[in-house]
Write a protein that holds these residues in place. Structure first.
Motif, mmCIF file in Angstrom:
data_model
loop_
_atom_site.group_PDB
_atom_site.id
_atom_site.type_symbol
_atom_site.label_atom_id
_atom_site.label_comp_id
_atom_site.label_asym_id
_atom_site.label_seq_id
_atom_site.Cartn_x
_atom_site.Cartn_y
_atom_site.Cartn_z
ATOM 1 N N VAL A 39 48.008 57.843 69.113
ATOM 2 C CA VAL A 39 48.986 58.394 70.053
ATOM 3 C C VAL A 39 48.330 58.626 71.415
ATOM 4 O O VAL A 39 48.893 58.265 72.456
ATOM 5 N N PHE A 40 47.150 59.205 71.435
ATOM 6 C CA PHE A 40 46.455 59.466 72.701
ATOM 7 C C PHE A 40 46.140 58.160 73.437
ATOM 8 O O PHE A 40 46.259 58.081 74.650
ATOM 9 N N SER A 67 43.790 62.666 62.017
ATOM 10 C CA SER A 67 42.992 62.366 63.211
ATOM 11 C C SER A 67 43.173 60.925 63.676
ATOM 12 O O SER A 67 43.266 60.666 64.875
ATOM 13 N N GLU A 68 43.228 59.989 62.742
ATOM 14 C CA GLU A 68 43.412 58.593 63.111
ATOM 15 C C GLU A 68 44.746 58.400 63.836
ATOM 16 O O GLU A 68 44.846 57.681 64.829
ATOM 17 N N HIS A 90 36.261 62.282 67.772
ATOM 18 C CA HIS A 90 36.235 63.294 66.716
ATOM 19 C C HIS A 90 34.938 64.073 66.752
ATOM 20 O O HIS A 90 33.867 63.518 66.968
ATOM 21 N N LYS A 91 35.081 65.351 66.534
ATOM 22 C CA LYS A 91 33.923 66.235 66.477
ATOM 23 C C LYS A 91 33.968 66.923 65.112
ATOM 24 O O LYS A 91 35.000 67.475 64.728
ATOM 25 N N SER A 119 38.577 65.918 72.721
ATOM 26 C CA SER A 119 37.764 66.136 71.538
ATOM 27 C C SER A 119 38.637 66.812 70.483
ATOM 28 O O SER A 119 39.248 67.848 70.739
ATOM 29 N N LEU A 120 38.692 66.206 69.298
ATOM 30 C CA LEU A 120 39.513 66.737 68.214
ATOM 31 C C LEU A 120 38.658 66.969 66.978
ATOM 32 O O LEU A 120 37.769 66.163 66.684
ATOM 33 N N PRO A 121 38.951 68.014 66.219
ATOM 34 C CA PRO A 121 38.263 68.133 64.925
ATOM 35 C C PRO A 121 38.783 67.031 64.000
ATOM 36 O O PRO A 121 39.938 66.620 64.106
#
Length: 174
Positions: free
Chosen positions: A17-18, A11-12, A27-28, A3-5
């Motif tokens: 990469v992940f 973020s994209e 995304h949070k 979970s990423l802000p």
């Protein structure tokens, strides 16, 4: 999953990469409308606060100058209830009451609005230690003792180094 802000542009790239490592990222939002618009409770009024270390300054005037007497205490109950005890003429255990009523000072008084909250602590033991630290640091003249806890003299140096809201010390004015 991770979970990423959400941060536009970054973020994209992080999601890409992940995914390359076989990990899903989602995304949070950092702030929600609920967080921005809703407050679950109104802030408590100062007189309704509990678990506080407080300072009372006498608001009276002497013949030549204002009274500078002060007292530091702690209470688990509401500040309003404790202040009422300090103002009660029949209180024989309150140093503030004795200052106001027993020493012939009818022009001296205290009000809840002018009581200063020095600290908040719900734990009885910690609150007593904090009270003793503030008494040692600020040296109020109406306190008969150092508080519920006797602090060893080894505390003197660290307390002097802390700025706990007392009068300016000589080395502070230069």
């Amino acid at each position: 999953s991770v979970s990423l802000p959400y941060v536009k542009g970054l973020s994209e790239e992080l999601c890409r990469v992940f995914r390359g490592y076989g990990c899903n990222a989602f995304h949070k939002p950092r702030n929600t409308l609920r967080q921005l618009l809703c407050a679950p409770k109104d802030p408590a009024k100062k007189e309704d606060l509990t678990g506080v270390v407080y300072q009372i300054n006498c608001e009276g005037e002497g013949a030549d100058s204002p009274c500078n007497s002060s007292y530091i205490g702690e209470t688990a109950r509401s500040l309003k209830a404790r202040a009422a005890e300090h103002r009660r003429p029949s209180s024989s255990t309150s140093e503030v009451s004795q200052h106001l009523h027993l020493n012939g000072r009818p022009q001296h008084h205290v009000s809840v609005e002018n009581i200063k909250i020095l600290d908040r602590e719900e734990d009885w033991q910690r609150r007593g230690i904090k009270e003793s630290i503030y008494i040692r640091a600020l040296k109020p003249d109406l306190n008969r003792d150092g508080g519920r806890h006797h602090l060893p003299s080894v505390w003197d140096v660290p307390i002097k180094l802390c700025d706990l809201g007392g009068p300016p010390r000589p080395h502070d004015s230069a």
